[in-house]
Write a protein that holds these residues in place. Sequence first.
Motif, PDB file in Angstrom:
ATOM      1  N   LEU A 197      40.831  25.407 -14.342  1.00  0.00           N
ATOM      2  CA  LEU A 197      42.039  24.944 -15.019  1.00  0.00           C
ATOM      3  C   LEU A 197      42.514  23.618 -14.433  1.00  0.00           C
ATOM      4  O   LEU A 197      42.938  22.719 -15.165  1.00  0.00           O
ATOM      5  N   ALA A 198      42.440  23.495 -13.111  1.00  0.00           N
ATOM      6  CA  ALA A 198      42.864  22.253 -12.454  1.00  0.00           C
ATOM      7  C   ALA A 198      41.942  21.093 -12.819  1.00  0.00           C
ATOM      8  O   ALA A 198      42.403  19.961 -13.031  1.00  0.00           O
ATOM      9  N   GLU A 199      40.649  21.358 -12.900  1.00  0.00           N
ATOM     10  CA  GLU A 199      39.696  20.316 -13.294  1.00  0.00           C
ATOM     11  C   GLU A 199      39.994  19.827 -14.712  1.00  0.00           C
ATOM     12  O   GLU A 199      39.953  18.622 -14.990  1.00  0.00           O
ATOM     13  N   GLN A 200      40.299  20.754 -15.605  1.00  0.00           N
ATOM     14  CA  GLN A 200      40.622  20.388 -16.982  1.00  0.00           C
ATOM     15  C   GLN A 200      41.883  19.537 -17.036  1.00  0.00           C
ATOM     16  O   GLN A 200      41.960  18.546 -17.769  1.00  0.00           O
ATOM     17  N   MET A 201      42.885  19.909 -16.244  1.00  0.00           N
ATOM     18  CA  MET A 201      44.128  19.140 -16.220  1.00  0.00           C
ATOM     19  C   MET A 201      43.889  17.742 -15.662  1.00  0.00           C
ATOM     20  O   MET A 201      44.402  16.748 -16.194  1.00  0.00           O
ATOM     21  N   ALA A 202      43.116  17.657 -14.597  1.00  0.00           N
ATOM     22  CA  ALA A 202      42.850  16.349 -13.982  1.00  0.00           C
ATOM     23  C   ALA A 202      42.087  15.427 -14.923  1.00  0.00           C
ATOM     24  O   ALA A 202      42.260  14.205 -14.885  1.00  0.00           O
ATOM     25  N   ALA A 203      41.232  16.017 -15.776  1.00  0.00           N
ATOM     26  CA  ALA A 203      40.413  15.215 -16.690  1.00  0.00           C
ATOM     27  C   ALA A 203      41.151  14.808 -17.960  1.00  0.00           C
ATOM     28  O   ALA A 203      40.641  13.998 -18.740  1.00  0.00           O
ATOM     29  N   ASP A 204      42.340  15.363 -18.175  1.00  0.00           N
ATOM     30  CA  ASP A 204      43.107  15.082 -19.382  1.00  0.00           C
ATOM     31  C   ASP A 204      43.696  13.671 -19.301  1.00  0.00           C
ATOM     32  O   ASP A 204      44.598  13.402 -18.504  1.00  0.00           O
ATOM     33  N   THR A 205      43.208  12.782 -20.115  1.00  0.00           N
ATOM     34  CA  THR A 205      43.642  11.383 -20.067  1.00  0.00           C
ATOM     35  C   THR A 205      45.062  11.194 -20.600  1.00  0.00           C
ATOM     36  O   THR A 205      45.667  10.140 -20.382  1.00  0.00           O
ATOM     37  N   THR A 206      45.595  12.190 -21.306  1.00  0.00           N
ATOM     38  CA  THR A 206      46.964  12.084 -21.817  1.00  0.00           C
ATOM     39  C   THR A 206      47.989  12.637 -20.832  1.00  0.00           C
ATOM     40  O   THR A 206      49.192  12.546 -21.072  1.00  0.00           O
ATOM     41  N   ARG A 207      47.513  13.203 -19.728  1.00  0.00           N
ATOM     42  CA  ARG A 207      48.415  13.813 -18.752  1.00  0.00           C
ATOM     43  C   ARG A 207      49.194  12.742 -18.004  1.00  0.00           C
ATOM     44  O   ARG A 207      48.653  11.729 -17.594  1.00  0.00           O
ATOM     45  N   GLN A 208      50.484  12.977 -17.842  1.00  0.00           N
ATOM     46  CA  GLN A 208      51.316  12.081 -17.053  1.00  0.00           C
ATOM     47  C   GLN A 208      51.374  12.584 -15.610  1.00  0.00           C
ATOM     48  O   GLN A 208      51.482  13.787 -15.363  1.00  0.00           O
ATOM     49  N   ASP A 209      51.296  11.664 -14.664  1.00  0.00           N
ATOM     50  CA  ASP A 209      51.365  12.047 -13.257  1.00  0.00           C
ATOM     51  C   ASP A 209      52.714  12.688 -12.942  1.00  0.00           C
ATOM     52  O   ASP A 209      53.762  12.273 -13.470  1.00  0.00           O
ATOM     53  N   ILE A 210      52.687  13.708 -12.092  1.00  0.00           N
ATOM     54  CA  ILE A 210      53.892  14.401 -11.689  1.00  0.00           C
ATOM     55  C   ILE A 210      54.612  13.591 -10.613  1.00  0.00           C
ATOM     56  O   ILE A 210      54.006  13.172  -9.628  1.00  0.00           O
ATOM     57  N   ASP A 211      55.908  13.372 -10.805  1.00  0.00           N
ATOM     58  CA  ASP A 211      56.723  12.755  -9.765  1.00  0.00           C
ATOM     59  C   ASP A 211      57.062  13.853  -8.762  1.00  0.00           C
ATOM     60  O   ASP A 211      57.927  14.699  -9.011  1.00  0.00           O
ATOM     61  N   ILE A 212      56.382  13.849  -7.638  1.00  0.00           N
ATOM     62  CA  ILE A 212      56.480  14.950  -6.684  1.00  0.00           C
ATOM     63  C   ILE A 212      57.910  15.137  -6.187  1.00  0.00           C
ATOM     64  O   ILE A 212      58.368  16.263  -5.977  1.00  0.00           O
ATOM     65  N   ALA A 213      58.638  14.072  -6.019  1.00  0.00           N
ATOM     66  CA  ALA A 213      59.998  14.163  -5.487  1.00  0.00           C
ATOM     67  C   ALA A 213      60.908  14.981  -6.386  1.00  0.00           C
ATOM     68  O   ALA A 213      61.856  15.629  -5.905  1.00  0.00           O
ATOM     69  N   TYR A 214      60.641  14.973  -7.686  1.00  0.00           N
ATOM     70  CA  TYR A 214      61.526  15.645  -8.632  1.00  0.00           C
ATOM     71  C   TYR A 214      60.909  16.899  -9.244  1.00  0.00           C
ATOM     72  O   TYR A 214      61.494  17.489 -10.156  1.00  0.00           O
ATOM     73  N   PHE A 215      59.763  17.301  -8.744  1.00  0.00           N
ATOM     74  CA  PHE A 215      59.112  18.480  -9.319  1.00  0.00           C
ATOM     75  C   PHE A 215      59.826  19.761  -8.893  1.00  0.00           C
ATOM     76  O   PHE A 215      60.173  19.944  -7.728  1.00  0.00           O
ATOM     77  N   ASP A 216      60.032  20.661  -9.849  1.00  0.00           N
ATOM     78  CA  ASP A 216      60.557  21.997  -9.587  1.00  0.00           C
ATOM     79  C   ASP A 216      59.637  23.017 -10.240  1.00  0.00           C
ATOM     80  O   ASP A 216      59.033  22.747 -11.282  1.00  0.00           O
ATOM     81  N   PRO A 217      59.530  24.204  -9.656  1.00  0.00           N
ATOM     82  CA  PRO A 217      58.732  25.258 -10.293  1.00  0.00           C
ATOM     83  C   PRO A 217      59.300  25.655 -11.654  1.00  0.00           C
ATOM     84  O   PRO A 217      60.451  25.314 -11.991  1.00  0.00           O
TER      85      PRO A 217
END
Length: 234
Positions: A197-217
């Motif tokens: 699942l992580a590999e698929q997410m990493a390969a998704d060219t439309t995915r926006q990078d997560i801003d770690i400072a503002y990430f919440d579960p």
Amino acid sequence: MTILTIETSTTVCSAAITVGGIPVEKRMNLCDGNHARQLPLFIDEILRAVAERGLNVEAVALSEGPGSYTGLRIGASTAKGLCYGLNVPLLPIPTPQVLCASFAAQRGNDIPRNALLCPMIDARRMEVYTALYNANLQQVMPIEAKIIDADSFADRLAKQPIVFFGDGAKKCQSVIKSPNAYFVDDIVPDAQYMGVLAEQMAADTTRQDIDIAYFDPLYIKEFVPAPSHVKGLN
């Protein structure tokens, strides 16, 4: 990719290193233990093991919830700290999808081919966090907190089988009585199955990078603290 995967959303605590989606190191504790104590030890052990192989972590995948508030906070804070320290991206994966990946890896060949997958995470009483996925682990019903009764999923169960699993499924077995309802025990969200699942997410060219400072579960519901049982704090 070499990905560190973390899962702390339930009473189970697990971490793994996957390479190309395949786990090469893994740790798990199935007991209701102390995630804050266990998780750093697990991560230290597996990072030392993969360093001996000359591997470097390229991303951190986190089971983002919903689930236990405390468990999610521990997993998220650990993952964010690692991403900062290693300068790698964060890949958050919904916990119901992680549950589906765990089920597919262990019992996927035991179900009808047209069945839907219904992971259930206990949310107390007759409420669960749940969603529906097809056999390709694609979501067909959004994640929600759902109170289960005799009519739950009735429309879909009239048309096709649904497989229920996760720590919230057992309490629903006495309520959902359709012949198309299948219940499977002993499936827990497991970090070792998050790699694909992580590999698929990493390969998704439309995915926006997560801003770690503002990430919440992904909590779904607001956290409501219970009254303290410590004398003098009420």
